[in-house]
Enzyme design. Sequence first.
Site, PDB file in Angstrom:
ATOM      1  N   LYS A  54       0.788  -1.047  -0.106  1.00  0.00           N
ATOM      2  CA  LYS A  54      -0.097  -0.176   0.018  1.00  0.00           C
ATOM      3  C   LYS A  54       0.928   1.334  -0.091  1.00  0.00           C
ATOM      4  CE  LYS A  54      -2.602  -1.143   3.868  1.00  0.00           C
ATOM      5  NZ  LYS A  54      -3.627  -1.255   4.634  1.00  0.00           N
ATOM      6  N   LYS A  56       2.656   2.154   2.529  1.00  0.00           N
ATOM      7  CA  LYS A  56       2.625   2.696   3.865  1.00  0.00           C
ATOM      8  C   LYS A  56       3.674   1.986   4.878  1.00  0.00           C
ATOM      9  CE  LYS A  56      -1.215   3.585   5.934  1.00  0.00           C
ATOM     10  NZ  LYS A  56      -2.666   3.540   6.479  1.00  0.00           N
TER      11      LYS A  56
HETATM   12  N1  CTP Z   1     -10.329   6.010  12.723  1.00  0.00           N
HETATM   13  C1  CTP Z   1     -11.066   6.457  13.433  1.00  0.00           C
HETATM   14  N2  CTP Z   1     -11.212   7.532  13.839  1.00  0.00           N
HETATM   15  C2  CTP Z   1      -9.701   8.378  13.778  1.00  0.00           C
HETATM   16  C3  CTP Z   1      -8.716   7.442  13.313  1.00  0.00           C
HETATM   17  C4  CTP Z   1      -9.027   6.317  12.570  1.00  0.00           C
HETATM   18  O1  CTP Z   1     -12.445   6.075  13.459  1.00  0.00           O
HETATM   19  N3  CTP Z   1      -9.431   9.436  14.211  1.00  0.00           N
HETATM   20  C5  CTP Z   1     -10.702   4.386  12.090  1.00  0.00           C
HETATM   21  C6  CTP Z   1     -10.554   4.546  10.350  1.00  0.00           C
HETATM   22  O2  CTP Z   1     -11.553   5.127  10.091  1.00  0.00           O
HETATM   23  C7  CTP Z   1     -10.289   3.177  10.361  1.00  0.00           C
HETATM   24  C8  CTP Z   1      -9.646   2.382  11.523  1.00  0.00           C
HETATM   25  O3  CTP Z   1      -9.840   3.490  12.640  1.00  0.00           O
HETATM   26  O4  CTP Z   1     -11.554   2.623  10.227  1.00  0.00           O
HETATM   27  C9  CTP Z   1      -8.306   2.165  11.329  1.00  0.00           C
HETATM   28  O5  CTP Z   1      -7.396   3.437  10.861  1.00  0.00           O
HETATM   29  P1  CTP Z   1      -6.170   3.492  10.545  1.00  0.00           P
HETATM   30  O6  CTP Z   1      -5.864   3.932   9.052  1.00  0.00           O
HETATM   31  O7  CTP Z   1      -5.310   2.500  10.759  1.00  0.00           O
HETATM   32  O8  CTP Z   1      -5.834   4.905  11.433  1.00  0.00           O
HETATM   33  P2  CTP Z   1      -5.463   6.258  11.050  1.00  0.00           P
HETATM   34  O9  CTP Z   1      -5.269   6.886  12.327  1.00  0.00           O
HETATM   35  O10 CTP Z   1      -6.568   6.879  10.269  1.00  0.00           O
HETATM   36  O11 CTP Z   1      -4.078   6.218  10.239  1.00  0.00           O
HETATM   37  P3  CTP Z   1      -3.622   7.104   9.167  1.00  0.00           P
HETATM   38  O12 CTP Z   1      -3.207   8.385   9.589  1.00  0.00           O
HETATM   39  O13 CTP Z   1      -2.096   6.419   8.742  1.00  0.00           O
HETATM   40  O14 CTP Z   1      -4.421   7.068   8.051  1.00  0.00           O
END
Ligand code: CTP
Length: 144
Positions: A54, A56
């Site tokens: 991906k 990442k």
């Molecule tokens: N999620 C959420 N609220 C947040 C951050 C994440 O509800 N503030 C949810 C995302 O929508 C997803 C799950 O947690 O369903 C896993 O998200 P992930 O991508 O691991 O976390 P993020 O913090 O969004 O990571 P990144 O900044 O790398 O996108």
Amino acid sequence: ARPMLQPVRRPTVALTYGTYDLFHIGHVRLFERIRERWDRLIVAVSTDEFNAIKGKRSVVPYADRVAMVSACRWVDEVFPERRWDQKADDIRRWGADALVMGSDWTGRFDDFKPLCEVVYLPRTEGVSSTALKADVVARVHASI
Ligand code: CTP
């Protein structure tokens, strides 16, 4: 008299996917809100190899992300997410009633609606793994 038999309701199952790097309050709130609506929560955690595909790279390695997600009280089972195309098999294998994701994924999993309910819950405002990383970097630069 014999005690009345209660009808047995099968526990409902929700499935969700993510990386869960720097496990944070947004992840916990999502899991908690899923468990308000479904009896069991199964979480697929992206492997380091899948994240590389991906584009990442997590700060926390896969085994540790699994350990932290597993330690959360709202989570019943954890298994690896290794490929884009495993979701239909996972839904059947776990008997999932719902595929649940945060609202950043709205519409992206609608193809699975013939297999189970597909639900997008609002994200927690103001927190993300990316923002946490950026905050740490900014603090290092500011030497605090
Ligand atoms: N999620 C959420 N609220 C947040 C951050 C994440 O509800 N503030 C949810 C995302 O929508 C997803 C799950 O947690 O369903 C896993 O998200 P992930 O991508 O691991 O976390 P993020 O913090 O969004 O990571 P990144 O900044 O790398 O996108």
